[in-house]
Design an enzyme around this catalytic site. Structure first.
Site, short mmCIF file in Angstrom:
data_model
loop_
_atom_site.label_atom_id
_atom_site.label_comp_id
_atom_site.label_asym_id
_atom_site.label_seq_id
_atom_site.Cartn_x
_atom_site.Cartn_y
_atom_site.Cartn_z
N LYS A 70 2.38 -3.25 6.84
CA LYS A 70 2.78 -3.31 5.42
C LYS A 70 4.28 -3.06 5.28
CE LYS A 70 -1.19 -4.32 3.61
NZ LYS A 70 -1.45 -5.67 3.08
N TYR B 285 -1.65 -0.53 10.98
CA TYR B 285 -1.89 -1.13 9.65
C TYR B 285 -0.72 -0.80 8.71
CZ TYR B 285 -3.43 -0.97 4.80
OH TYR B 285 -3.47 -1.08 3.44
N SER C 291 0.84 -1.20 0.00
CA SER C 291 0.00 0.00 0.00
C SER C 291 0.87 1.25 0.00
CB SER C 291 -0.84 -0.02 1.27
OG SER C 291 -1.39 1.23 1.53
#
Ligand code: UD1
Length: 339
Positions: free
Chosen positions: A155, A151, A126
């Protein structure tokens, strides 16, 4: 036909990718635990693809299950790993849920791939890995800033884990890390799309649900940013274009001796939240209630991709416009039963 394991294949991007894999003569095999997707997606995929894809229901962090999947359904020519939680706000409220699922599933998956001789991994990353970058557009060499959320951190850590595993298994393991900007839209058939459970956190489902009368109003998070109209800038990419890039990545890996590459997937155009609202109203002819509100904590002011590397390396380009994506998202929304 080449077989590809698609983890999280019932999800928003995973389901669209399963369709594009089939269009490109790959056979997708889906593993999904339906923690954030609906079982009906599999039958809908069957309608689009004319054949229902093989489904294994279960969790990718379950090592025993995953080994069994490789033994019984493999060998796989590649794996596309989508299975992960993805809500920024929820990750702040419940970080352990994110560390446990997102990190563990990637670790178990790579272990299984290596043990079963499966070499090619496409990883669902992302633009969140960049944090708020100093310069725009963002290229793949733009340094990471500290992640804005657990989050985002998962990643960053997964990317690093994959790079280290590739380095330690020279010639035996390779990966393309696809850094998505803002995936939106739905399949033009209206059979699959984004299905957030409960109140949406993302902009487009919030817009379509408000336009459909499911929500009273959309609140625009902040109008005092240093942008053309004061609202945040993002790079919104149609999910079908995004799905095709996964196929391009797999095909690239099959014909190149690569180790690991990160590739941005965006349109290259920065668009403000207010411009998205205007485009939606123009494209669909539907007006909906919205108002300006306070900034949302953790939001990045502006971010958009340089898509030069994806264009050159993967020979891939976006084909669909913001308007196409909003019309497809609205078409999908109108087919959903009101909860
Ligand atoms: C973020 C991450 C992205 C991640 C996604 C998952 C960044 C830069 N991006 O996307 O990598 O995959 O979360 O959820 O970290 N907005 C409103 N009102 C709303 C909802 C959103 O004004 O009700 C605005 C937001 O403030 C933002 C824009 O719309 O400016 C897009 O928001 P959203 O769809 O939530 O995605 P990101 O936060 O950009």
């Amino acid at each position: 036909m080449k077989k590809v394991l698609v983890t999280g294949g019932a999800g928003f991007i995973g389901s669209h990718t399963a369709v594009e894999l089939e269009n490109a003569s790959y056979t997708p095999v889906i593993i999904d635990n339906f923690s954030n997707s609906d079982r009906s997606v599999i039958d809908r995929l069957g309608e689009i693809m004319n054949t229902t894809p093989t489904l294994i229901e279960g969790d990718c962090s379950d090592e025993t299950l995953l080994h069994r999947v490789f033994e019984e359904h493999g060998p796989f020519d590649g794996v596309i790993h989508f299975a992960a939680y993805k809500a920024v706000g929820e990750s702040v409220r419940n970080p352990l849920k994110y560390y446990k699922n997102n990190l563990r599933s990637t670790e178990v998956l790579m272990q299984c791939m290596i043990e079963h001789g499966c070499k090619n991994l496409v990883f669902s990353s992302s633009c969140t890995v960049y944090g708020q970058p100093d310069a725009l557009p963002v290229t793949e060499t733009t340094p990471f800033q500290p992640a804005n959320s657990p989050y985002g951190y998962t990643k960053q850590v997964c990317e690093r884990m994959i790079n280290e595993v590739v380095a330690a298994n020279e010639g035996q393991f390779s990966s393309i890390l696809l850094r998505y900007f803002n995936p939106i839209g739905a399949h033009p058939s209206g059979l699959i799309g984004e299905l957030p459970l409960g109140r949406p956190e993302n902009l487009i489902p919030y817009i379509t649900q408000t336009a459909a009368g499911w929500r009273d109003e959309l609140v625009v998070f902040g109008d005092d940013y240093d942008t053309a109209d004061g609202t945040c800038v993002r790079d919104f990419i149609h999910v079908v274009d995004l799905a095709k890039a996964h196929v391009a990545a797999l095909t690239y890996m099959e014909s190149h001796d690569l180790t690991t590459e990160a590739v941005n997937l965006g349109t290259g155009d920065g668009v403000t939240v207010k411009q998205v609202i205007d485009t939606f109203e123009e494209a669909t002819g539907v007006k909906f209630n919205w108002r300006m509100g306070d900034r949302r904590p953790g939001d990045v002011e502006k971010i958009y991709a340089s898509s030069a590397k994806a264009n050159d390396m993967l020979n891939w380009k976006t084909e669909k416009s913001l308007k196409d994506a909003l019309v497809d998202a609205w078409n999908w929304q109108q087919k959903l039963p009101k909860p």
